[in-house]
Motif scaffolding. Structure first.
Motif, PDB file in Angstrom:
ATOM      1  N   ILE A   1       0.816  -1.200   0.000  1.00 59.34           N
ATOM      2  CA  ILE A   1       0.000   0.000   0.000  1.00 59.34           C
ATOM      3  C   ILE A   1       0.857   1.260   0.000  1.00 59.34           C
ATOM      4  N   LEU A   2       2.040   1.202   0.613  1.00 67.57           N
ATOM      5  CA  LEU A   2       2.936   2.348   0.621  1.00 67.57           C
ATOM      6  C   LEU A   2       3.912   2.336  -0.554  1.00 67.57           C
ATOM      7  N   LYS A   3       3.798   1.294  -1.418  1.00 72.45           N
ATOM      8  CA  LYS A   3       4.558   1.218  -2.658  1.00 72.45           C
ATOM      9  C   LYS A   3       6.068   1.197  -2.426  1.00 72.45           C
ATOM     10  N   PHE A   4       6.504   0.396  -1.433  1.00 68.10           N
ATOM     11  CA  PHE A   4       7.931   0.148  -1.260  1.00 68.10           C
ATOM     12  C   PHE A   4       8.311  -1.008  -2.171  1.00 68.10           C
ATOM     13  N   SER A   5       9.360  -0.822  -2.962  1.00 73.26           N
ATOM     14  CA  SER A   5       9.641  -1.800  -4.014  1.00 73.26           C
ATOM     15  C   SER A   5      10.933  -2.564  -3.832  1.00 73.26           C
ATOM     16  N   ALA A   6      11.705  -2.286  -2.820  1.00 72.49           N
ATOM     17  CA  ALA A   6      13.002  -2.947  -2.696  1.00 72.49           C
ATOM     18  C   ALA A   6      13.205  -3.483  -1.288  1.00 72.49           C
ATOM     19  N   ASN A   7      13.989  -4.582  -1.208  1.00 72.31           N
ATOM     20  CA  ASN A   7      14.390  -5.176   0.071  1.00 72.31           C
ATOM     21  C   ASN A   7      13.201  -5.389   0.996  1.00 72.31           C
ATOM     22  N   THR A   8      12.226  -6.128   0.517  1.00 71.98           N
ATOM     23  CA  THR A   8      11.014  -6.363   1.303  1.00 71.98           C
ATOM     24  C   THR A   8      11.281  -7.185   2.562  1.00 71.98           C
TER      25      THR A   8
END
Length: 782
Positions: free
Chosen positions: A136-143
């Motif tokens: 939802i916060l659109k973080f795309s790396a290193n989940t």
């Protein structure tokens, strides 16, 4: 540290430093204003300080451009980062110094189950919600790293907030408060260790550095022991060590912490361990506690909490995505802590209301979460850091604390049992339970024997004991009343006339306590009360309630001269003793010290012969209960001496007198018969536990009148160094009632007054005990 380098390399380092100082001053002023308003409503200080930061921050005042340009200089943020790191080092070191190690050791299992119960559920919730929040916060790396961040944020507890909250709400000495503090420490250390493991497994080089810094921390722990011992010897005739020596120790701690931070690790655990394993006795520890505690509690923590609120930016909630993420984090954090903590408390048979209070306390945020974000920003997430992560964490931290703090305060106000003192006497306590006692001294004259009495009452090393020593100092009439605790003095000399309060006797008192601590490992917590004699009993009663002690040991107003005679001292001491006998919310013991010929510190080379004289009644039972631990002491030969009328028909041992089981017979008994029955049951229990096992001796003395009683007491006093007797509470008996003609000091009771009389020339010390009378509400309170 990068922030320190940038702060030192700015073109004009003075202006940002001034700005930072003004920000801190503003936080202190506004937080004090909020504290004045919120304190009557029972709200704790950290809430007021966080609110002050919110008011001063970008959400309110700094939202205006004029104030923003002044308070939000980019370079001043670096100064705040540096100061925050130093603050973190100092208060974690202080927390380690103040940690109640014996209690933590005894309750490690319970505290761990409670801490890990909430952590486990919060971690599960965090793992499940992390994928939704990342999306939802659109973080795309290193989940994976972000998922761990969310789990740690939900699971962790800020121990400084819990400790400060418990202290301000005055339940830090209760079982629930101490359990919450220990659980929060275990929780925070575990979460920081979790973070360190994430950093370590990034590469083999980080693993090697972790081993190196662990060895450096261990080495500094060992070095500190030698430094503390050297400082104590060097300042033998001084109250405290010098500022240079104290700052040298703190410099080593700060240097190791900065070095740890520089290489991507968190310094919370090393700082806490350095304080935890620092020597507990001596002038060095006392100086560190005095000077650190005052500055940390009055300046560092308020500024630190205020800076947390200062980072709160309400504009972050302009987006519905951010609102959803924050609300979800809040619900999962509170829900996870409540479910996990209640489950742990149910397993440990802890009442449900205690579990709810513990769950809200362990939901307090504000410390480890920001450290987590700071470490990850510099290491794991450095290449793709997003300010939204920081804003999300700040929102969760502030809102959790602002909600949980008032909730805890409200529940405590609704449940008065958390402020009430349950263990007000010793008769109804199991001897294996913790004994909390307060000893009062007026000077160095009786400190050795009073400390020896504390050690004797502590029993064996396995029995839990918490001992406090209050130095009572008369305040001159021209001075206003002050109550000075050691942790409230700034630089050991907060007030310009502090040297007048106690004078050089403080050095001898401190040295005696330190010597006992080094020899016996029994910790004695010291404080100082400065007051006029007519009001001194109020301060002592306040200390009794705050510390929740079961017995207070007072000093008799007479002292022994060189010719072994007792000489009257200040009348104010006698007045204070009399008032405490009437008003003290616990049992009271008055110690008649004959230090030259009487009781001394029990040691292998100096075995002490102690006896309790039992005539009957509640005070005598309390005196015998006070003696139970002495009976188990390895360096005390204890004897119970029971006085009975010779004309009584029952001349056989009390063990043959079985108690009645028929309730009708009990109801028909007179009050004297009931009291005698209680005495027989209490003596029977003591006999089975201690006399039959060989830990104590037992004697019967049969007398009929005053003359025979005097003769028996004279022969007994020649054999023992300490006699313990109840103040009164007995029915009319010819063996004691006729002794009242000799009465000089009614506060000692009939027998105690006789033993302390100058005409009754004996050489042993005397302890007169009065039991606190419990009300019906106390007896029925769960």
């Amino acid at each position: 540290m990068e922030a320190a380098k940038r702060a030192m390399c700015v073109d004009d380092p003075i202006n940002p430093l001034i700005t930072t100082t003004l920000q801190a001053s503003g936080i202190l002023v506004i937080s004090h204003f909020f504290h004045i308003i919120l304190k009557p409503m029972g709200q704790p200080g950290p809430v007021a300080q966080i609110l002050a930061g919110i008011v001063l921050g970008p959400s309110l005042l700094s939202h205006f451009s004029v104030i923003k340009e002044f308070f939000l200089q980019s370079s001043s943020a670096d100064y705040y980062d540096v100061f925050s790191s130093i603050y973190n080092i100092l208060f974690m070191f202080l927390i380690g110094l103040e940690t109640d190690i014996p209690y933590l050791r005894r309750n490690l299992r319970r505290a761990s189950i409670i801490a890990y119960g909430g952590m486990l559920i919060c971690s599960i919730f965090g793992l499940a919600a992390s994928f939704f929040i990342i999306r939802i916060l659109k973080f795309s790396a290193n989940t994976v790293a972000l998922a761990n961040v969310i789990m740690i944020i939900l699971a962790t507890t800020a121990s400084p907030v819990v400790i400060r909250l418990a202290a301000e709400l005055k339940f830090s000495t209760s079982d629930t408060g101490r359990l919450a503090i220990c659980s929060s420490l275990i929780n925070e250390i575990t979460c920081v260790l979790w973070l360190c493991l994430i950093v370590i497994f990034m590469s083999w080089s980080m693993f090697g550095r972790a081993i190196l810094f662990s060895l450096l921390s261990l080495g500094l722990i060992i070095v500190n022991k030698y430094i503390a011992a050297w400082c104590d010897q060097r300042n033998r005739n001084q109250k405290y060590v010098t500022n240079t020596e104290m700052l040298s120790i703190l410099f080593l701690v700060i240097a190791l912490s900065f070095l740890t931070e520089e290489y991507g690790f968190n310094s919370t655990i090393p700082c806490f361990l350095l304080g935890l394993f620092f020597p507990r006795e001596g002038k060095t520890t006392r100086t560190l506690l005095i000077r650190l505690a005052y500055s940390v509690h009055n300046f560092i923590l308020p500024i630190y909490f205020g800076y947390i609120g200062f980072q709160f930016n309400i504009t972050y909630l302009n987006s519905y995505r951010n609102v959803i993420a924050v609300v979800l984090m809040l619900i999962l954090s509170m829900g996870g802590k409540i479910i996990g903590t209640l489950a742990a408390c149910h397993y440990l048979n802890i009442p449900e209301i205690d579990g709810i209070i513990l769950s809200f306390l362990l939901n307090m945020k504000g410390h480890a979460e920001l450290l987590v974000v700071g470490v990850l920003r510099k290491s794991i997430l450095k290449s793709w850091w997003d300010q939204n992560i920081h804003n999300l964490v700040v929102m969760v931290v502030v809102l959790n604390t602002v909600i949980s703090g008032p909730a805890v305060a409200y529940m405590l106000r609704k449940n008065s049992k958390y402020y009430s003192q349950k263990q007000t006497s010793l008769e109804f306590r199991e001897p294996e339970s913790e004994l909390r006692m307060l000893a009062c001294v007026y000077g160095s004259r009786h400190i050795s024997e009073k400390v020896g009495l504390i050690f004797a009452m502590s029993g064996t090393s396995e029995t839990p004991t918490t001992a406090y020593l209050a130095h009572l100092v008369e305040l001159p009439k021209k001075r206003r009343k002050k109550k000075l605790m050691y942790h409230q003095l700034k630089d050991g000399d907060q007030f310009s006339d502090e040297e007048e309060y106690g004078g050089n006797e403080v050095v001898e008192i401190n040295d005696t306590v330190d010597t006992l601590t080094m020899e016996t490992k029994l910790m004695i917590h010291q404080s100082k009360v400065v007051s006029s004699f007519p009001r001194m009993y109020e301060d002592v009663c306040d200390a009794i309630e705050d510390l929740r002690v079961s017995i207070v040991l007072l000093t008799f107003h007479k002292h022994q001269r060189l010719d072994s005679e007792l000489e009257s001292g200040k009348e104010g001491i006698r007045l204070t003793n009399q008032k405490l006998l009437r008003h003290a919310p616990c049992s009271v013991g008055i110690f008649v010290d004959r230090g030259q010929t009487g009781f001394h510190l029990p040691t292998p080379e100096s075995l002490q012969n102690v006896a309790t004289l039992f005539f009957g009644g509640a005070d005598d039972r309390e005196a015998l209960a006070c003696s139970k631990r002495m009976a188990t002491h390895p360096h005390i030969n204890f004897t119970l001496i029971r006085f009975q009328e010779e004309s009584q028909s029952e001349h056989k041992e009390f063990l043959d007198n079985t108690s009645h089981s028929n309730t009708e017979i009990l109801m028909e008994m007179s009050s004297r018969d009931m009291e005698a029955e209680i005495d027989r049951a209490f003596l029977e229990d003591f006999y089975k536990r201690y006399v039959a096992s060989g830990q104590a001796g037992y004697e019967d003395r049969y007398v009929n009148n005053r003359a025979q009683t005097l003769e028996a007491l004279t022969s007994i006093a020649e054999r023992f160094s300490l006699l313990i007797v109840g103040r009164g509470g007995r029915w009319h008996s010819p063996i004691t009632s006729d002794l009242s003609d000799w009465e000089e000091c009614p506060e000692l009771g009939t027998v105690g007054d006789l033993l302390a009389s100058s005409e009754f020339n004996i050489n042993c010390s005397v302890l007169v005990v009065q039991q606190h009378q419990l009300s019906e509400a106390d007896l029925t309170d769960d």
